[in-house]
Design an enzyme around this catalytic site. Structure first.
Site, PDB file in Angstrom:
ATOM      1  CG  HIS A 147     -33.509   0.971  22.471  1.00 14.98           C
ATOM      2  ND1 HIS A 147     -32.377   1.189  21.721  1.00 14.98           N
ATOM      3  CD2 HIS A 147     -34.503   1.681  21.869  1.00 14.98           C
ATOM      4  CE1 HIS A 147     -32.657   1.981  20.708  1.00 14.98           C
ATOM      5  NE2 HIS A 147     -33.932   2.305  20.770  1.00 14.98           N
ATOM      6  CG  HIS A 192     -32.845  10.023  20.423  1.00 14.38           C
ATOM      7  ND1 HIS A 192     -33.165  10.194  19.108  1.00 14.38           N
ATOM      8  CD2 HIS A 192     -32.974   8.694  20.664  1.00 14.38           C
ATOM      9  CE1 HIS A 192     -33.499   9.029  18.569  1.00 14.38           C
ATOM     10  NE2 HIS A 192     -33.376   8.102  19.492  1.00 14.38           N
TER      11      HIS A 192
END
Length: 596
Positions: A147, A192
């Site tokens: 992740h 992100h």
């Protein structure tokens, strides 16, 4: 310099009958049968001093003959698939004296070398190779998954780095997360979303993937794409995937027939699978396969559930005192990119009942940490059954500070295949992940227990197994070359050992040895732990060494985690690893293991 013969001065104290009963009373489930108790007494009375062991099997007190060594391997190490050739191989490898090798004898120094060789490691060396079936559908495997692979520190304010992908692939990770966002000059970037992290080019990430994809494992690599760029840049994403990965990229042209079930890792060896949103079904993609399409942008509109992970959304909501009402987000998906998604189409999860009635075999779900925990409380059996049919990927909560992890065994217990962790965050959670995938040749695919597949009725809180629980006994004999505490004022340690079981809720347990004051780096404990394990197929065993000195505050000194099913019986050494998973050789524990 310390001689080899002095490097393992191991002794086992005399254990009274009362101590035997105390050990047995530690078992959580029932009492042992009389014959089992008699065997355990025999186990505890085995000589633990290496010199005593050597003398017991030596014909003259100086050497062990090959047949006596074979007897030792069978009786003390519980090895069955051995013969005299095994003993001869050990003598040729371990005996330092030429005359001893010529006479097929093992001297004491050779015996000590054997006891610290891979043959006597607690981890089953046969499991360093692929030994499990690899021809079952992907849904039947736990898959090593990462992740926020691109982050090197904090997930909100941090540096994106290609090294994160390189490191994860070298560690055997088989599912990488790649977040694709709009970049300047129609160059898609990886970062992100709304978070204030640095950015890297998508094409650079794919070049790295192409270089390292199969360095640690030949089995399929899944690229889990979070696509948040416009359809034009999605075209660029598709072009980079096709042009850089070439024949490694799995497409429908790789198979001649329309698939009707998920393929196996064996069928997909050295192939890269794309996991993301998709337009329509694979049947429609199959019909378009080979046709010339000039369509630049798909006319497909996907409504995203507000509960799904959108990079940066958690960040913005945390940094603002005002929390607006969640709305469904809409994105358009380019057909060219959509056609690359074959076996892992991400679909919105509505309910377990809806999935069982409507979800296709090639459709996959993403679950946040909180959502899985909620489903476990509400419908654990249905969740396990869901995961016996469909691929599931879980990921850490966006509310976590930094890049911390959850404990992955809680999600493996309900059959989730892709339990994604921040590989760049060392500690207990990554130790458990590394332990789970230590086995099966470290290929990143571990076969789920058979009782978790095929529309299972398995309940991790109340497993209905016909067999009795496994009794596990571990004697912590001593340590070897234990690292010195980092506390500046210390030149020695006050070490203790913890043995922990991580598995089903009823199997989770921890026991701790006594703390030894100023023992140097070769402490001797001779403490005995007993455990009862209902479902050993899901259990991980973790050894941890810490310093109990007041000033060190239980400082971590080393650990080792392995699956119970890969643990060997007998006199074994446990190689210690650092906090970030690197070898601390020659640091080790010497233990005796028995289970039945």
């Amino acid at each position: 310099m310390m001689a080899i013969s002095d490097s393992l001065n191991i002794s086992t104290p005399n254990i009274s009958e009362e101590t035997h009963f105390q050990a047995i009373n530690k078992l959580k489930l029932g009492k042992l049968k009389k014959e089992e108790f008699a065997f355990i007494r025999k186990v505890f009375s085995r000589p633990g001093e290496l010199h005593d062991l050597f003398k017991e099997y030596s014909c003259d007190g100086i050497n062990i003959a090959s047949l006596d060594l074979l007897d030792f391997i069978i009786v003390e190490q519980f090895e069955t698939n051995v013969d005299r050739s095994t003993a001869l191989r050990i003598i040729n490898y371990c005996e330092p004296i030429t005359e001893g090798r010529e006479k097929t004898m093992l001297t004491y120094d050779g015996f000590v070398k054997f006891m610290t060789s891979p043959d006597c490691c607690i981890f089953n060396q046969a499991h360093n190779k692929i030994y499990q079936r690899m021809d079952l559908p992907l849904v039947n495997y736990f898959i090593a998954s990462s992740h926020n692979t691109f982050f090197m520190n904090d997930q909100l304010i941090g540096w994106s780095n290609l090294h994160g992908y390189i490191s994860a692939l070298k560690k055997g990770c088989r599912c990488l997360e790649i977040v694709c966002c709009d970049g300047p000059e129609n160059e898609p970037m990886v970062y992100h979303g709304l978070a204030t992290s640095s950015q890297i080019l998508f094409k650079d990430v794919i070049n790295v993937v192409n270089l390292y994809a199969f360095e640690a494992s030949d089995y399929p690599l899944i690229l889990s794409l979070e696509v948040h760029c416009n359809p034009v840049q999605q075209h660029s994403v598709a072009d980079y995937l096709g042009n850089i990965l070439g024949n490694r990229l799995f497409t429908l042209s790789s198979t001649g027939n329309l698939p009707s079930k998920l393929p196996s890792p064996k069928e997909l060896k050295r192939k890269i699978i794309i996991r993301s949103k998709k337009v329509g079904s694979i049947l429609e993609t199959f019909r378009r396969n080979g046709e010339i399409q000039e369509r630049e942008i798909g006319e497909y509109i996907e409504e995203l559930d507000p509960e799904e992970e959108i990079p940066g959304r958690e960040a913005s909501s945390r940094t603002s005192s005002f929390r607006p009402k969640k709305k469904k987000l809409k994105i358009r998906i380019a057909m060219k990119l959509s056609d690359l998604i074959i076996y892992s189409k991400c679909v919105q999860f509505k309910s377990l009942k809806h999935s069982m009635e409507h979800q296709e075999f090639y459709e996959s779900n993403s679950f946040s940490e909180q959502r899985v925990l909620k489903l476990i409380k509400q419908s654990v059996c249905e969740l396990v059954q869901h995961n016996s049919r469909f691929l599931s990927r879980t990921y850490p909560s966006g509310n976590r500070r930094g890049i911390s992890n959850y404990k992955p065994h809680e999600f493996w217990n309900v059959g989730c295949q892709m339990v994604a962790l921040n590989y760049q965050s060392p500690g207990l959670c990554m130790d458990l992940n590394n332990g789970r995938f230590l086995t099966n040749g470290r290929c990143g695919y571990v076969l789920k227990p058979e009782f978790m597949n095929n529309d299972t009725k398995f309940n991790p809180f109340n497993p209905q197994h016909k067999r009795d629980p496994v009794t596990l006994i571990i004697q912590i004999i001593r340590g070897e070359h234990i690292p010195i505490s980092k506390t500046c004022s210390k030149i020695t340690v006050d070490p203790y050992v913890q043995v922990q079981i991580y598995g089903l809720p009823k199997d989770n347990a921890k026991q701790q040895s006594k703390s030894l004051h100023s023992q140097g780096n070769n402490p001797k404990w001779n403490d005995i732990f007993t455990f009862s394990i209902q479902v050993p197929e899901l259990a991980l065993v973790r050894f941890t060494v810490r310093d109990s000195n007041l000033f060190s505050k239980n400082e971590f000194l080393g650990q080792y985690t392995l699956p119970f099913t890969s643990m060997k019986k007998g006199y074994r050494f446990v190689p210690l690893l650092s906090f970030d998973g690197l070898s601390l050789s020659p640091a080790k524990l010497f233990v005796y293991v028995w289970y039945a």
